[in-house]
Write an enzyme that holds these catalytic residues in place. Structure first.
Site, mmCIF file in Angstrom:
data_model
loop_
_atom_site.group_PDB
_atom_site.id
_atom_site.type_symbol
_atom_site.label_atom_id
_atom_site.label_comp_id
_atom_site.label_asym_id
_atom_site.label_seq_id
_atom_site.Cartn_x
_atom_site.Cartn_y
_atom_site.Cartn_z
ATOM 1 N N LYS A 54 0.912 -1.004 -0.538
ATOM 2 C CA LYS A 54 0.053 0.253 -0.189
ATOM 3 C C LYS A 54 1.017 1.356 -0.069
ATOM 4 O O LYS A 54 0.766 1.982 -1.082
ATOM 5 C CB LYS A 54 -0.749 -0.056 1.101
ATOM 6 C CG LYS A 54 -1.999 -0.924 1.049
ATOM 7 C CD LYS A 54 -2.990 -1.718 2.484
ATOM 8 C CE LYS A 54 -3.602 -2.149 2.210
ATOM 9 N NZ LYS A 54 -4.749 -2.548 3.517
ATOM 10 N N GLN A 98 -4.344 -1.817 9.548
ATOM 11 C CA GLN A 98 -4.246 -2.493 9.653
ATOM 12 C C GLN A 98 -4.718 -3.503 10.497
ATOM 13 O O GLN A 98 -4.545 -4.079 11.440
ATOM 14 C CB GLN A 98 -3.178 -2.970 8.357
ATOM 15 C CG GLN A 98 -2.838 -3.916 8.040
ATOM 16 C CD GLN A 98 -3.062 -4.787 7.189
ATOM 17 O OE1 GLN A 98 -3.462 -3.174 5.641
ATOM 18 N NE2 GLN A 98 -4.045 -5.288 6.150
ATOM 19 N N ASP A 121 -10.977 3.546 4.882
ATOM 20 C CA ASP A 121 -11.138 1.325 4.701
ATOM 21 C C ASP A 121 -12.255 1.414 4.318
ATOM 22 O O ASP A 121 -13.519 0.400 4.016
ATOM 23 C CB ASP A 121 -10.273 1.289 4.936
ATOM 24 C CG ASP A 121 -9.496 -0.017 5.208
ATOM 25 O OD1 ASP A 121 -9.667 -0.559 3.910
ATOM 26 O OD2 ASP A 121 -8.726 -0.096 6.113
HETATM 27 N N1 GUN Z 1 -6.737 -7.026 6.335
HETATM 28 C C1 GUN Z 1 -7.067 -7.708 4.888
HETATM 29 N N2 GUN Z 1 -7.728 -6.725 4.529
HETATM 30 C C2 GUN Z 1 -7.407 -5.525 4.556
HETATM 31 C C3 GUN Z 1 -8.184 -4.051 4.308
HETATM 32 O O1 GUN Z 1 -8.415 -4.226 3.161
HETATM 33 N N3 GUN Z 1 -7.831 -2.707 5.030
HETATM 34 C C4 GUN Z 1 -7.128 -3.411 6.426
HETATM 35 N N4 GUN Z 1 -7.299 -1.862 7.165
HETATM 36 N N5 GUN Z 1 -6.693 -4.622 6.372
HETATM 37 C C5 GUN Z 1 -7.086 -5.795 6.443
#
Ligand code: GUN
Length: 297
Positions: A54, A98, A121
């Site tokens: 990311k 995350q 998110d």
């Molecule tokens: N863990 C797995 N997929 C995601 C996501 O799209 N965002 C976040 N913050 N955590 C995740």
């Protein structure tokens, strides 16, 4: 006949180019650079890898990224205090915590701390609540579910009156995907570990979304001929013939299912790149919201 392969990397690449151009325009017009803060708690290798990807993608499109890592033993108060601080920081337009968080933390309490206008998110309880209701608009749509819908659109799926089956009911994918499909007038069945006759239920689907984390679980005889199959799974499996001793596969047995489906995403190369592209779009939007707020206040 072999299915049309839905190339998520190609769609994501187009989105990244659009975001990059918009970021450049924003710098010229407003002198503002969108900023994304990532919060990683613990040392889960998969989470570390996702966050790194990311951050790298942010850099490539000109979004500034601010990485924060806390040890797995960090207290919930420490995480909340960091998120509050990022909420106040005017250089940070989006905050991503995350998931999953270590087991001793209350995920909802942490997500609740993210200001709504920085919830890139789309996991804040208010954003999810709005997504679950008719005639309400969340500020941000969760990235992977938004990517699933975009790929179905790209592949030419008919939504109105279609039957969809979603395998998996996670907060991150299964549930929000189901809600987005319902908003498009699809009739949705959400399956889980206690669903009876899973293959039979899946065979009724015009649109099948697999998000269960079980390597190659969906077989050819689970799929209606001509169906749209979206594979959200990304599973590491041992393979002594692979250069690294392992390889990545989805929740769908791609080689079998592509002979039955009308259109199918590969994994890797399908939904994965769309998740990050969606995050870039949401971060750009968060920065646009901040600029709008500045210009009216
Ligand atoms: N863990 C797995 N997929 C995601 C996501 O799209 N965002 C976040 N913050 N955590 C995740």
């Amino acid at each position: 006949m072999s299915a049309k392969i839905i190339d998520g990397e190609a769609v994501a690449s187009r989105i990244r180019e659009q975001v990059k151009a918009a970021v450049e325009g924003m710098a010229q017009k407003h002198g503002i650079c969108p900023g994304l803060a990532t919060v990683l708690v613990g040392d889960n290798p998969a989470s570390q890898q996702y966050v790194r990807m990311k951050q790298n993608r942010c850099k490539k499109v000109g979004i500034e990224s601010f990485g924060h890592t806390l040890v797995a033993e960090a207290s919930q108060e420490e995480v909340i205090s960091l998120v509050r601080q990022l909420g106040e920081d005017t250089k940070v337009h989006g905050i991503l915590v995350q998931l999953p968080l270590p087991g001793h933390m209350d995920e909802e309490a942490v997500l609740n701390t993210i200001p709504l206008h920085k919830d890139v998110d789309g996991f804040h309880p208010v954003n999810i609540g709005r997504l679950a209701m008719k005639n309400r608009k969340p500020l941000f749509i969760p990235c992977t579910p938004a990517g699933v819908i975009r790929l179905l659109e790209e592949a030419g799926a008919e939504f109105e009156g279609a039957e969809a089956v979603v395998l998996g009911r996670s907060n991150i994918v299964g549930m929000p995907v189901a809600m987005l499909l319902i908003h498009r007038n699809v009739t949705v069945t959400v399956c889980h570990s206690r669903t009876k006759d899973l293959p039979g239920v899946c065979r009724s689907a015009d649109i099948l979304v697999a998000a269960v984390g079980r390597p190659q679980m969906v077989k050819a005889d689970w799929v209606k001929p001509g169906a749209f199959v979206i594979d959200v799974g990304s599973n590491r499996v041992e393979d002594s013939k692979a250069p690294k001793g392992y390889r990545w596969v989805g929740d769908v047995d791609f080689d079998e299912v592509k002979e039955v489906a009308g259109a199918i995403t590969p994994s890797p190369g399908g939904v994965g790149p769309m998740t990050i592209a969606g995050l870039l779009q949401n971060t750009l939007r968060a920065a646009e919201l901040a600029i709008d707020k500045l210009s009216i206040s």
